[in-house]
Design a protein around this motif. Structure first.
Motif, short mmCIF file in Angstrom:
data_model
loop_
_atom_site.label_atom_id
_atom_site.label_comp_id
_atom_site.label_asym_id
_atom_site.label_seq_id
_atom_site.Cartn_x
_atom_site.Cartn_y
_atom_site.Cartn_z
N ALA A 110 0.79 -1.30 0.05
CA ALA A 110 -0.03 -0.20 -0.04
C ALA A 110 0.88 1.27 0.12
O ALA A 110 1.76 1.15 0.92
CB ALA A 110 -0.95 0.15 1.19
N SER A 111 0.55 2.18 -0.76
CA SER A 111 1.35 3.53 -0.80
C SER A 111 0.31 4.69 -1.06
O SER A 111 -0.66 4.47 -1.85
CB SER A 111 2.21 3.35 -2.06
OG SER A 111 1.79 3.03 -3.25
N GLY A 112 0.91 5.82 -0.69
CA GLY A 112 -0.09 6.94 -0.65
C GLY A 112 -0.13 7.62 -2.34
O GLY A 112 -0.69 8.09 -2.93
N GLY A 113 1.33 7.41 -2.98
CA GLY A 113 1.52 7.64 -4.17
C GLY A 113 1.45 6.41 -4.95
O GLY A 113 1.14 5.28 -4.83
N VAL A 114 1.87 6.74 -6.43
CA VAL A 114 1.94 5.53 -7.38
C VAL A 114 3.37 5.35 -7.77
O VAL A 114 4.13 6.00 -8.13
CB VAL A 114 1.35 5.98 -8.62
CG1 VAL A 114 1.52 4.93 -9.75
CG2 VAL A 114 -0.35 6.05 -8.35
N TYR A 115 3.72 3.84 -7.36
CA TYR A 115 4.95 3.49 -7.36
C TYR A 115 5.32 2.45 -8.18
O TYR A 115 6.49 1.71 -8.36
CB TYR A 115 5.57 3.33 -5.96
CG TYR A 115 5.69 4.51 -5.08
CD1 TYR A 115 6.82 5.24 -5.13
CD2 TYR A 115 4.92 5.01 -4.33
CE1 TYR A 115 7.00 6.45 -4.49
CE2 TYR A 115 4.77 6.08 -3.77
CZ TYR A 115 5.98 6.97 -3.71
OH TYR A 115 6.14 7.96 -2.85
N SER A 116 4.06 1.59 -8.79
CA SER A 116 4.47 0.49 -9.45
C SER A 116 4.83 0.73 -10.97
O SER A 116 5.31 -0.20 -11.52
CB SER A 116 3.04 -0.32 -9.82
OG SER A 116 2.04 0.65 -10.43
N GLU A 117 4.73 2.05 -11.20
CA GLU A 117 4.90 2.55 -12.60
C GLU A 117 5.15 4.14 -12.80
O GLU A 117 4.74 4.61 -11.60
CB GLU A 117 4.02 2.25 -13.91
CG GLU A 117 2.80 2.72 -13.42
CD GLU A 117 1.67 2.36 -14.51
OE1 GLU A 117 1.99 1.28 -15.47
OE2 GLU A 117 0.71 2.75 -14.73
N GLY A 118 5.79 4.63 -13.72
CA GLY A 118 5.91 6.18 -13.72
C GLY A 118 6.96 6.59 -12.98
O GLY A 118 7.98 6.06 -12.69
N PRO A 119 7.23 7.81 -12.96
CA PRO A 119 8.57 8.67 -12.62
C PRO A 119 8.86 8.45 -11.05
O PRO A 119 10.00 8.33 -10.56
CB PRO A 119 7.82 10.14 -12.57
CG PRO A 119 6.56 10.19 -12.62
CD PRO A 119 6.10 8.94 -13.23
N ALA A 120 7.92 7.78 -10.25
CA ALA A 120 8.37 7.31 -8.75
C ALA A 120 8.67 6.02 -8.90
O ALA A 120 9.19 5.64 -7.66
CB ALA A 120 7.13 7.76 -7.77
N ALA A 121 8.57 4.95 -9.92
CA ALA A 121 8.68 3.82 -9.71
C ALA A 121 10.30 3.32 -9.11
O ALA A 121 10.33 2.59 -8.49
CB ALA A 121 8.82 3.03 -11.01
N PRO A 122 11.41 4.28 -9.48
CA PRO A 122 12.67 3.91 -9.15
C PRO A 122 12.70 3.98 -7.58
O PRO A 122 13.71 3.59 -7.05
CB PRO A 122 13.58 5.06 -9.98
CG PRO A 122 12.73 5.36 -10.78
CD PRO A 122 11.40 5.31 -10.63
N LEU A 123 11.71 4.84 -6.98
CA LEU A 123 11.73 4.81 -5.39
C LEU A 123 11.17 3.64 -4.74
O LEU A 123 11.09 3.82 -3.44
CB LEU A 123 11.13 6.33 -4.93
CG LEU A 123 11.83 7.55 -5.67
CD1 LEU A 123 10.88 8.83 -5.34
CD2 LEU A 123 13.06 7.74 -4.80
N ASN A 124 10.57 2.87 -5.45
CA ASN A 124 9.88 1.69 -4.86
C ASN A 124 10.86 0.62 -4.63
O ASN A 124 11.26 -0.36 -5.46
CB ASN A 124 8.94 1.07 -5.85
CG ASN A 124 8.17 -0.28 -5.09
OD1 ASN A 124 8.44 -0.55 -4.27
ND2 ASN A 124 7.41 -0.86 -6.20
#
Length: 204
Positions: free
Chosen positions: A139-153
């Motif tokens: 579970a996460s507040g943002g989107v981390y499976s894809e997109g610009p934030a994915a490298p932070l997952n």
């Protein structure tokens, strides 16, 4: 009897990772009535962090350990036995500072045991926890499976690496993401995660 080991790690009473992971375990059990669910709430019952005496104890041959050393690794032994007895593993965690909850990391530190969950060979380490299926519910507040934030997952790659190291390579992921983008987005994220959990359970 085969079992589903359900690991939840969120300290939140309204945790979505706990909710969806629990629902997934229930759905898998419904498809396989012979299974039992063993639930370990890592937030409710804190596990001991590993320290120097613990490390010395697990590096001592079993037949040479002192009673004190046996006591030091008793919880770790029980956790390993619990893992080995399960044929399905469901892990629920929130994304906290781009990784897993510390309670889940402590569980990993306790079950990563040379000679029990992995071994070293001439060709490198070999996992001993084989023939199992694992599900990660994140579970996460943002989107981390894809997109610009994915490298932070770092949570999913880390968990897959650890599970693979001990021999569990069949791993599926359920994301509950974007829940901080308002009630409508949260409702949509929960619905998508529940649909994904149902799909995975039917295939189990």
């Amino acid at each position: 009897m085969s079992s589903i080991l359900l690991l939840t790690s969120s300290p939140r009473s309204d945790s979505l990772s706990t909710k969806i992971a629990s629902e997934l375990a229930d759905k898998i059990k419904a498809q396989n009535p012979g299974k039992t669910i063993v639930h370990r709430d890592l937030a409710a019952t804190a596990l001991p962090h590993i320290d120097e005496p613990f490390t010395a104890a697990i590096r001592t041959p079993a037949d040479a350990r002192t009673p004190e050393q046996q006591e030091l690794i008793k919880v770790s032994d029980a956790l390993v036995d619990e893992l080995l007895a399960a044929d399905t593993l469901v892990i629920g965690t929130g994304l906290i500072n781009f990784n897993i909850y510390s309670s889940l990391k402590t569980w990993i530190d306790n079950i990563a045991r040379a000679g029990r969950t992995f071994t070293y060979t001439e060709t490198g380490p070999k996992g001993l926890v084989t023939g199992k299926k694992a599900y990660i519910v994140l579970a996460s507040g943002g989107v981390y499976s894809e997109g610009p934030a994915a490298p932070l997952n770092h949570a999913v790659p880390y968990l897959k690496s650890v599970l693979g190291f001990i021999g569990i390579t069949d791993v599926e992921t359920v994301y509950i993401e974007g829940v901080a983008f308002g009630p409508e987005a949260a409702e949509k994220a929960i619905g998508a995660a529940q649909a994904r959990a149902t799909e995975l359970a039917l295939a189990a």
